[in-house]
Structure formats: C-alpha cells, structure tokens
Design a protein around this motif. Structure first.
Motif: not given
Length: 290
Positions: A273-290
């Motif tokens: 569950r943790f791995e699925a959460l983090v993977t989905e979170f990172v997938r949704r980050l914009p290419a530039t997150s600043a």
C-alpha cells in the motif's frame, strides 16, 4: 565528533559538502542524468519501494562523499537514481539517526544532497508509534505538522549558503502536497490518516508517562527521525511531504512490549500500500515541482 565545533560541523555537512556528493552522483549516472522531481527517504521497513524504481543505479552510502555507513536494521544504506511512475527520482534507502551518535547536521545532510541534485520536493517516510488511540498498526498517516522534542536543530552554527537563516515553519508540510497525497491515496484505494508527528531522540522507546504527555500535547504519532531533515529542507526552500507508517501502539496503549523487529514487520505488512501510494504521488507531480 568530540572536539568539533558547531561551526565546523555545519561546514562538514553544509552546502559545499552537499555539492561534492551531488557531483559524485551525477558523474556516476553519466549521460542518463535527469534532474529528479522528488527526493525520497525510505524509513524502517519501508525500503521495498526501492525495488519499484525502474532502471535504478544503486550507490552504497559508503561510496557517497560525506555519508557514513548505516548501522540500523531495516535500512539498506543505498542511494538510488532511476524512475518511479515514469518520473525521475532520487531515493535514499535508509537514513542517519541522531541516536547513532550523529549530529543533527549530519542527520539532515542527505536532504542537502537531494537539494543539490535538483530535487524541488522532499518526500520523507518513517515508522512511528501510534499515540492517537484510534490508530492501528499498518495505518498510514500524512504528517500535517511536527513537534521537535529532540532538542537539537540542524541549522545551529554558521549559516550555510542558500539557507534561509530563519525559515518559516508555520506550514512545514506543504498543504498542496498533502492534498496530492490524499488524491493519490484515493486513486489507488489506500486510506490515509493525517496528524501531528513528534520527533524524540531515542534510541529508547517512550515510557507510558511520556506517551501520556505527548497525547495531551496533541501528538498523534512519535518517532526518532524526520524532523531535522524537514527543518533543513524548509531552510533550502524545498517543498515537503511526509508519511508515517504506524507500526505499533505507543507504550502504555498496548500490553505488548515494543521491539524493532515489530516495527520492521509492520512496515513489511503495509509495504504494498505504501509503495502504491508513493508511486502514484510521484506520477502526479509536475515535471517541475518548484
């Protein structure tokens, strides 16, 4: 570190040292280097996410300039560069704790390296004891705020280049990133709690009296890491998100004695569950997150 002043410690684990470590990592990656959308630290029992990182280059901590050897079970002691959810990331499988004898500046040094590598987002994870009585082992808690009862601050000493000398800590865990974690959780059907984390020095677990104190102070979970890292990340202007894996009920809330193996076992139980959460979170980050 006997005989080393606070100013020397800051220099040893400051901006210049971080850039040296980052340069080593970029050189190891070579032509395939891409600036990461996030730097991720994996806490006790949560290192399985490393196996989800595609095309990962694994660098032992002992090879990274300024990094000591990890001594805690459940921490692999590797820096990984690769992609997660199709996005470039740098992940640390393990961290350095003050209870190992390290200064706060060293405990937070890997965050400086992630920043020097270009990561605009710092995503921390940890194993924590549940102070909130409704928590159960295996719950995942988005950290909304923290208390620093380690009584050490990694910014003590000479100010480092690029640091905000008096960083604002009114919103240490970015509101939008917390919302993104909840969005990611719903997308992969991983329920999330949210609450206040307290960092204590360790390595002893808390006494029942200490847990009662923490509960009255409004603490929801307690652990032995993360806080120094977040302080430095905020001083550097990084956006921060963090997730605690509730591994056990804190002392006095359960008749079962606490032990580190229980912590790691709870981490393994919640790993998918943790791995699925983090993977989905990172997938949704914009290419530039600043």
């Amino acid at each position: 570190m006997t005989g080393i002043t606070s100013q020397q410690e800051q220099s040893a684990f400051g901006a210049a040292a971080a850039e040296q470590a980052a340069r080593y990592v970029r050189e190891r990656v070579g032509a395939n280097w891409r600036p990461p959308v996030a730097g991720i630290v994996l806490g006790s029992g949560l290192g399985g996410l490393a196996d989800r990182i595609d095309n990962a280059l694994r660098i032992p901590f002992s090879h990274v300039p300024g990094f000591p050897v990890v001594t805690v079970a459940g921490h692999a002691g590797q820096l990984l560069v690769g992609t997660l959810g199709g996005m470039p990331v740098v992940a640390l499988a393990g961290r350095f704790h003050m209870y190992e004898g390290h200064d706060a500046a060293l405990a937070a040094f890997p965050v400086r390296v992630l920043h020097a590598l270009g990561a605009p987002v710092y995503l921390a994870s940890n194993a924590a004891g549940g102070v909130r009585r409704t928590f159960a082992p295996g719950d995942l808690m988005v950290i909304a705020d923290h208390m620093n009862l380690m009584f050490r601050n990694p910014l003590i000493g000479a100010s480092e280049p690029g640091d905000e000398r008096f960083p604002d800590m009114s919103d240490p865990y970015d509101r939008d990133l917390r919302a993104l974690l909840h969005t990611a959780g719903r997308a992969v059907q991983v329920p999330l709690q949210e609450g206040v984390y307290c960092g204590l020095l360790g390595p002893t677990y808390e006494t029942p009296a200490e847990v009662r104190m923490l509960e009255r102070l409004g603490v929801d979970a307690v652990g032995m890491s993360t806080v120094p890292e977040v302080i430095v990340a905020r001083a550097l202007g990084m956006r921060v998100a963090a997730v605690s894996c509730i591994t056990n009920a804190a002392a006095g809330l359960s008749p079962v004695p606490l032990n580190h193996e229980e912590v790691m076992e709870a981490g393994r139980a919640v790993a998918s569950r943790f791995e699925a959460l983090v993977t989905e979170f990172v997938r949704r980050l914009p290419a530039t997150s600043a």
